[in-house]
Enzyme design. Structure first.
Site, PDB file in Angstrom:
ATOM      1  N   TRP A   1      47.162  31.170  -3.749  1.00  0.00           N
ATOM      2  CA  TRP A   1      45.877  31.866  -3.878  1.00  0.00           C
ATOM      3  C   TRP A   1      44.748  30.874  -4.160  1.00  0.00           C
ATOM      4  O   TRP A   1      43.818  31.171  -4.894  1.00  0.00           O
ATOM      5  CB  TRP A   1      45.963  32.953  -4.960  1.00  0.00           C
ATOM      6  CG  TRP A   1      47.101  33.893  -4.737  1.00  0.00           C
ATOM      7  CD1 TRP A   1      47.140  34.949  -3.878  1.00  0.00           C
ATOM      8  CD2 TRP A   1      48.393  33.846  -5.342  1.00  0.00           C
ATOM      9  NE1 TRP A   1      48.377  35.555  -3.907  1.00  0.00           N
ATOM     10  CE2 TRP A   1      49.167  34.908  -4.806  1.00  0.00           C
ATOM     11  CE3 TRP A   1      48.984  33.015  -6.294  1.00  0.00           C
ATOM     12  CZ2 TRP A   1      50.484  35.138  -5.187  1.00  0.00           C
ATOM     13  CZ3 TRP A   1      50.292  33.255  -6.659  1.00  0.00           C
ATOM     14  CH2 TRP A   1      51.028  34.312  -6.116  1.00  0.00           C
ATOM     15  N   HIS A   2      44.858  29.694  -3.542  1.00  0.00           N
ATOM     16  CA  HIS A   2      43.885  28.621  -3.762  1.00  0.00           C
ATOM     17  C   HIS A   2      43.193  28.235  -2.455  1.00  0.00           C
ATOM     18  O   HIS A   2      43.034  27.068  -2.136  1.00  0.00           O
ATOM     19  CB  HIS A   2      44.583  27.392  -4.364  1.00  0.00           C
ATOM     20  CG  HIS A   2      45.113  27.618  -5.737  1.00  0.00           C
ATOM     21  ND1 HIS A   2      45.995  26.739  -6.345  1.00  0.00           N
ATOM     22  CD2 HIS A   2      44.899  28.607  -6.640  1.00  0.00           C
ATOM     23  CE1 HIS A   2      46.299  27.188  -7.548  1.00  0.00           C
ATOM     24  NE2 HIS A   2      45.642  28.318  -7.749  1.00  0.00           N
ATOM     25  N   SER A   3      42.777  29.219  -1.681  1.00  0.00           N
ATOM     26  CA  SER A   3      42.182  28.968  -0.366  1.00  0.00           C
ATOM     27  C   SER A   3      40.809  28.310  -0.497  1.00  0.00           C
ATOM     28  O   SER A   3      39.987  28.712  -1.320  1.00  0.00           O
ATOM     29  CB  SER A   3      42.035  30.286   0.396  1.00  0.00           C
ATOM     30  OG  SER A   3      43.280  30.934   0.526  1.00  0.00           O
TER      31      SER A   3
ATOM     32  N   HIS B   1      47.472  25.531  -1.510  1.00  0.00           N
ATOM     33  CA  HIS B   1      48.630  24.874  -2.103  1.00  0.00           C
ATOM     34  C   HIS B   1      49.869  25.682  -1.755  1.00  0.00           C
ATOM     35  O   HIS B   1      49.798  26.911  -1.647  1.00  0.00           O
ATOM     36  CB  HIS B   1      48.476  24.780  -3.626  1.00  0.00           C
ATOM     37  CG  HIS B   1      47.309  23.951  -4.065  1.00  0.00           C
ATOM     38  ND1 HIS B   1      46.494  24.316  -5.122  1.00  0.00           N
ATOM     39  CD2 HIS B   1      46.805  22.792  -3.597  1.00  0.00           C
ATOM     40  CE1 HIS B   1      45.553  23.401  -5.292  1.00  0.00           C
ATOM     41  NE2 HIS B   1      45.724  22.469  -4.368  1.00  0.00           N
TER      42      HIS B   1
END
Length: 605
Positions: free
Chosen positions: A538-540, A321
């Site tokens: 930090w939404h890999s 994101h």
């Protein structure tokens, strides 16, 4: 559960990473059958009862330059980011992201899981597992929430009144309603906060009574310390999976240089009699597969690795994101996190004492009590222009449960250069069209490097909602009673004489004041600002996608890696498409689903 030193060379099941999903799977299987010999190999350190992991307000300490609990992944310079090389962090500790993240409880939409198009992973099949993993400490008897699971979901117990301002202005100026649950898999485009007395604030992965972070490490594995068959070896980085006739039989690992910089780097092996589960996240899992000979021939050849299985989808389909945080000055009397985050002794001493006594304390806060999962209305879509029209019509329009972005208020500013009160507008897009990749590559000195392109803003439609969110959030903030102006150096640099020029002010504008009118030059400044600053959320996910092999898939519906046996992947890397929310909920869910699948295959009840 044993200390870090190896005490056995063979286990039933080995996990190649101790992040969120791995802790869930390992913990569930150990609880189902305590005789199962389970090993978690985690590159990072233990997190047991450490303040930076259990005290919610201290989440930011994990991002300090000296921290060993995050891995820094540096992307390739991108022309879409004005030549900038983006940096994306990932968890590097027991519990992974659940031990270091912002603790935001934000589920995706039901249609997100339905869109995956994978049998057994539809929303109707997953809702029972969503309920199983949580104890929802808010409203009772909600059909999509659970009330006796290991992970606590609460308000945290300490309310920041400044967030009420954001919602009151947002509801009136932005003309959106209020909802007391925006995590029912359907509701969006409503404000959610401590607006009503019965609703304290946004939901978080924090225990309402204890005020502690509720993470996968403490509530799935550390609570089984009595079981000697469940072992966690920290500081152990897995290099590759070992195969015999394409059957996974173990792994090769070494000491992690960040966790144990002085340790011996020689390779060790440990065998698995039943199963190896790759669980190192969207960055680590594709790397382990590629070092094991599973991946695209071109990637493996340049690294001198013999191919075991041709799976060109390994490392592709990277998604995230796009996040921006914009700071503002806040009134002296506003309640923010700033004094606590600055470490003011009087504030910290009292707060810690209250937290230790399980009383309401600012330590049980992450700084954000208010948000909206935003979908543009017809007027907003018109203002956003043709650049977003095709994306809206082709993706969002037919899915009313999908929001375009999350807009949130953060009560404080961690990067403030001088004492004072601050508030930040945080916004991130939930379904960027851009897709990236992450692969291993050889460096000139013979070491292993990373070929990482996150794809941020590669698709022209992705920057449009960010540009619009800046304007919309600024108008909301300008009308909040605590507003005292913008921090100019952290906003777009507008041309001299522009109505949009930023600066400090004495108070808010009149509620009915006209919106700022932006010129074409102003729009260019906002566009440049976002290309210079847009960041990871930090939404890999997505790099070992659960899709058909012919569609660049890596695992099937039961998480088996194509072309080999006794090898599964269980982490966010298996998500084939993005999720409209903070991804910790999905990582926990993937862990529960993986535990169910493996338990069935092992014949466990």
């Amino acid at each position: 559960m044993t200390p870090s030193l190896p005490s056995s060379t063979e286990f039933d099941i080995i996990f190649t990473g101790g992040g969120t999903a791995a802790c869930v799977v390992a913990g569930r299987l150990a609880a189902y059958d305590s005789s199962l010999k389970i090993l978690i190999l985690e590159a990072g350190p233990h997190t047991l009862n450490k303040p930076g992991h259990v005290q919610p307000s201290q989440f930011f300490t994990n991002r300090a330059p000296t921290s060993t609990t995050l891995t820094v992944n540096i992307g390739n310079p991108s022309p879409c980011l004005n030549g900038r090389a983006p940096i994306v962090h990932s968890g590097h500790c027991v519990g992974g992201g659940s031990s270091v993240n912002y603790m935001a409880y934000s589920r995706g939409a039901a249609s997100d899981f339905d869109d995956w198009g994978v049998d057994g992973w539809e929303s109707k099949s997953l809702i029972p597992l969503m309920k199983k993993l949580e104890t929802y400490e808010m409203q009772p008897n909600r059909p999509t929430h659970g009330y006796d699971g290991p992970i606590k979901v609460s308000a945290g117990g300490y309310k920041l009144d400044i967030c009420d301002e954001f919602v009151r202005v947002g509801m009136t100026y932005h003309k959106r309603p209020y909802a007391d649950d925006t995590n029912d898999l359907e509701t969006c485009n409503t404000y959610s906060v401590p607006y009503r007395e019965l609703c304290l604030c946004l939901r978080r992965f924090i225990g309402g009574e204890s005020g502690r972070r509720s993470d996968a490490a403490h509530y799935y594995v550390y609570n089984q310390a009595h079981n000697p068959n469940l072992q966690i070896w920290d500081g152990k980085r897995v290099k590759r999976v070992i195969f015999e006739d394409k059957r996974a039989v173990g792994v090769e690992f070494t000491s992690d240089p960040l966790t144990f910089p002085d340790a011996d780097r020689s390779l060790s092996t440990v065998r698995a009699s039943k199963l190896v589960v790759v669980s190192a996240g969207a960055f680590g899992s594709p790397g382990i597969l590629e070092r094991s000979g599973i991946g695209a021939k071109t990637v493996l050849n340049q690294c001198g690795i013999e191919q075991v299985v041709d799976l060109p989808g390994v490392g592709e389909n990277y998604q995230d994101h796009n996040f921006v945080i914009v700071p503002y000055f806040a009134a002296d009397e506003a309640t923010t996190m700033d004094a606590h985050w600055r470490g003011e002794e009087s504030v910290d001493a009292e707060s810690l004492a209250r937290w230790n006594n399980k009383e309401k304390s600012i330590i049980a806060q992450n700084g954000s009590d208010a948000k909206i999962k935003w979908r543009p209305d017809d007027h907003e879509l018109k203002e956003m222009g043709l650049a977003f029209q095709s994306r809206w019509e082709g993706f969002f329009q037919g899915h009313p449960d999908k929001a375009v972005a999350i807009l949130a208020l953060h009560a404080g500013y961690l990067r403030a250069l001088s004492p004072g009160n601050y508030m930040c507008a945080g916004y991130f897009t939930l379904y960027p069209a851009s897709i990236g990749r992450v692969h291993i590559k050889p460096e000139e000195n013979g070491s292993e490097g990373v070929d990482f392109n996150p794809g941020f803003l590669d698709d022209p439609s992705d920057i449009v909602p960010l540009n619009y969110a800046y304007k919309k959030m600024r108008e909301i903030f300008r009308r909040m009673p605590s507003y005292r102006g913008e921090i100019p150096v952290n906003h777009p640099i507008f041309p001299e004489g522009s109505a949009a020029v930023c600066g400090k002010t004495l108070g808010p504008v009149d509620f009915n004041a006209p919106d700022i009118i932006y010129t074409a030059e102003d729009d260019q400044a906002i566009d440049k600002y976002h290309r210079d600053t847009v960041n990871t959320t930090w939404h890999s996910l997505g790099t070992c996608a659960m899709k058909p092999k012919a569609d660049q898939g890596v695992v099937d519906a039961r998480l088996n890696v194509y072309g080999v046996s006794n090898l599964k992947v269980a982490d966010l890397s298996i998500a084939p498409k993005n999720i409209g929310g903070n991804t910790c909920s999905t990582a926990l869910l993937i862990g529960e689903k993986a535990a169910m699948i493996i338990a069935e295959e092992l014949g466990l009840n």
